[in-house]
Write an enzyme that holds these catalytic residues in place. Sequence first.
Site, PDB file in Angstrom:
ATOM      1  N   HIS A  19      20.493 -13.611   0.797  1.00 60.99           N
ATOM      2  CA  HIS A  19      21.647 -13.861  -0.072  1.00 60.99           C
ATOM      3  C   HIS A  19      21.521 -13.045  -1.364  1.00 60.99           C
ATOM      4  O   HIS A  19      22.474 -12.426  -1.824  1.00 60.99           O
ATOM      5  CB  HIS A  19      21.750 -15.356  -0.408  1.00 60.99           C
ATOM      6  CG  HIS A  19      21.878 -16.217   0.818  1.00 60.99           C
ATOM      7  ND1 HIS A  19      21.787 -17.576   0.804  1.00 60.99           N
ATOM      8  CD2 HIS A  19      22.082 -15.891   2.117  1.00 60.99           C
ATOM      9  CE1 HIS A  19      21.932 -18.055   2.037  1.00 60.99           C
ATOM     10  NE2 HIS A  19      22.100 -17.045   2.840  1.00 60.99           N
ATOM     11  N   ASP A 117      28.683 -16.889  -3.693  1.00 61.72           N
ATOM     12  CA  ASP A 117      28.557 -16.783  -2.242  1.00 61.72           C
ATOM     13  C   ASP A 117      28.994 -18.108  -1.614  1.00 61.72           C
ATOM     14  O   ASP A 117      29.381 -19.053  -2.312  1.00 61.72           O
ATOM     15  CB  ASP A 117      27.163 -16.291  -1.807  1.00 61.72           C
ATOM     16  CG  ASP A 117      26.052 -17.303  -2.051  1.00 61.72           C
ATOM     17  OD1 ASP A 117      26.324 -18.526  -2.031  1.00 61.72           O
ATOM     18  OD2 ASP A 117      24.892 -16.878  -2.226  1.00 61.72           O
ATOM     19  N   GLN A 394      22.867 -16.014  13.638  1.00 61.04           N
ATOM     20  CA  GLN A 394      22.314 -14.835  14.320  1.00 61.04           C
ATOM     21  C   GLN A 394      22.766 -14.701  15.782  1.00 61.04           C
ATOM     22  O   GLN A 394      22.898 -13.596  16.296  1.00 61.04           O
ATOM     23  CB  GLN A 394      20.786 -14.866  14.216  1.00 61.04           C
ATOM     24  CG  GLN A 394      20.312 -14.753  12.768  1.00 61.04           C
ATOM     25  CD  GLN A 394      18.953 -15.363  12.519  1.00 61.04           C
ATOM     26  OE1 GLN A 394      18.205 -15.636  13.459  1.00 61.04           O
ATOM     27  NE2 GLN A 394      18.611 -15.588  11.257  1.00 61.04           N
TER      28      GLN A 394
HETATM   29  N1  UDP Z   1      13.463  -7.923   4.393  1.00 60.86           N
HETATM   30  C1  UDP Z   1      12.544  -6.962   4.021  1.00 60.86           C
HETATM   31  N2  UDP Z   1      11.257  -7.118   4.445  1.00 60.86           N
HETATM   32  C2  UDP Z   1      10.833  -8.140   5.217  1.00 60.86           C
HETATM   33  C3  UDP Z   1      11.779  -9.124   5.595  1.00 60.86           C
HETATM   34  C4  UDP Z   1      13.087  -8.972   5.184  1.00 60.86           C
HETATM   35  O1  UDP Z   1      12.870  -6.016   3.312  1.00 60.86           O
HETATM   36  O2  UDP Z   1       9.652  -8.182   5.565  1.00 60.86           O
HETATM   37  C5  UDP Z   1      14.844  -7.797   3.892  1.00 60.86           C
HETATM   38  C6  UDP Z   1      15.750  -7.102   4.887  1.00 60.86           C
HETATM   39  O3  UDP Z   1      15.712  -5.713   4.684  1.00 60.86           O
HETATM   40  C7  UDP Z   1      17.092  -7.721   4.558  1.00 60.86           C
HETATM   41  C8  UDP Z   1      16.751  -9.129   4.083  1.00 60.86           C
HETATM   42  O4  UDP Z   1      15.384  -9.095   3.705  1.00 60.86           O
HETATM   43  O5  UDP Z   1      17.712  -7.031   3.494  1.00 60.86           O
HETATM   44  C9  UDP Z   1      16.921 -10.164   5.168  1.00 60.86           C
HETATM   45  O6  UDP Z   1      18.265 -10.468   5.302  1.00 60.86           O
HETATM   46  P1  UDP Z   1      18.932 -10.795   6.702  1.00 60.86           P
HETATM   47  O7  UDP Z   1      20.350 -11.134   6.424  1.00 60.86           O
HETATM   48  O8  UDP Z   1      18.706  -9.687   7.650  1.00 60.86           O
HETATM   49  O9  UDP Z   1      18.161 -12.020   7.281  1.00 60.86           O
HETATM   50  P2  UDP Z   1      17.641 -13.416   6.679  1.00 60.86           P
HETATM   51  O10 UDP Z   1      16.303 -13.140   6.162  1.00 60.86           O
HETATM   52  O11 UDP Z   1      18.615 -13.845   5.625  1.00 60.86           O
HETATM   53  O12 UDP Z   1      17.620 -14.273   7.883  1.00 60.86           O
END
Ligand code: UDP
Length: 478
Positions: A19, A117, A394
């Site tokens: 977010h 959001d 997802q």
């Molecule tokens: N991310 C990252 N490194 C990690 C895990 C996640 O940079 O080891 C970043 C990824 O690039 C993305 C965000 O965290 O920008 C995760 O957002 P996403 O909507 O894909 O999934 P969520 O974590 O919210 O399920």
Amino acid sequence: MEKPKQLHAALLSSPGMGHLIPVIELGKRLVADHGFEATVFVLPSQASHTEAEIIESTMTPKLLDVVELPPPDLLAAGLSPDAAVVTRLVFMMRQARPAFRSALMAMEARPDVLIVDLFGTEHLCIGDELGIPKYVYVLSNAWFLALLLHSPTLDKEVKGEYVERTEPLEIPGCKPVRPEDVVDPILDWLDHQYREYVLRAGEIPMGDGILLNVWEDLQAETLAALRNKEFLGRVANGPVDTVGPLIRPVRPAGLGKELVEWLDKQPSESVLFVLFGSGGTLSAEQLVELAWGLELSQQRFIWVLWPPTIKSLDGSYFNAGKSGARDEVLRFLPGGFMARTRNIEFILPSWAPQVEILSHPSVGGFLSHCGWNSTLESIANGVPMIAWPLYAEQRLNAMLLTEEIGVAVRPKVLPSKKIVGREEIEKLVRSVMVEKEGRTLRARVRELKSNAQKAEAKGGSSYESLCKMKICIIKKAR
Ligand code: UDP
């Protein structure tokens, strides 16, 4: 001539890296391309060093102000430690309302627009107090929004649990959605998070418009259906505008020396990147099958390996970036795995520089949980995916990517329902990395990458959406 008024945007992000990142990126875009000043208010999920790093990275160059609201004491406020993610998010946001309101009122210059959001819709009324326009920034895609806006209607019409249904759900502008692919909060009607989700959907009409993190060409049909007066007039109060893809930019030294040296040595598009977002974890049994599948495929891989799930597949959501000790994590792998894969593996036991990895020319596939930020980052870098959905929205994203957009393959049965076996994983990896199917997906994802770049550029649809929003804000500010 009178100097134009400097516009100031106040943005509020709910907890969680998925977010925080797109909210900060929207703030940066408003400043860099549209002449706003911006303040992003964040509610930290934990004292995660990753969160602090992301915030810090916005400071160089310093484009906007970030104000951290005090984290509420949830247990003292009566939240059960077992509460589901949505319940928890909404509860945290609700508890933070007085602090957010005071922080807004105390700002030196009154903001001209409030952007929240989805989990911040209860704060839209503060925009009314200030007499400024308010927008809901939905950090996802048009299918997600269609289901969200339609959910109060489904709540009235659908009898019984979605999981008990066999026939697909008809959602405006979407392919019929299999009941098992709907978002988590509506899978269990008895869980408190279902009620919160439907309430948030019902609050969206309090805003003056909706911003969506996609671009026009990506989901033209769904957007047209969403904008149909008959539907939108019932469920929202203002336009649906596309502003994406808003993703974190590549940091020049972001990969680190060891990883960049390893990646530079690999052939072009030969490496599969494996990561399940900031919160996703696998069961111990699934982790072993994945290890075998990767080994059998004989493809090079970078695997961000976290310890297996203890309770649920969103096990790390509020702990993102907690570093694991490498040896601690490796003990969950099959015996001899490291020795047998030593020429093709790069294992990372903690938070990974995802955008930087995806942008490296040696990376040719992404095995992902299909969080929307990860999806956008993959498309923006022209990388096809293996969709491995776990929780939240997802499964819906995976369906969109495989059955409509055409940039991913996925296991036959949902990984959240059944262990995906090593042979199937081997096949999926090979199909994306070396087979004809992979070449088709790659061609499609490259086409989308170029569309996305056009949408973001000056004069593109996403750029123009923010110009349009700015005009509405100026009119109201007069
Ligand atoms: N991310 C990252 N490194 C990690 C895990 C996640 O940079 O080891 C970043 C990824 O690039 C993305 C965000 O965290 O920008 C995760 O957002 P996403 O909507 O894909 O999934 P969520 O974590 O919210 O399920």
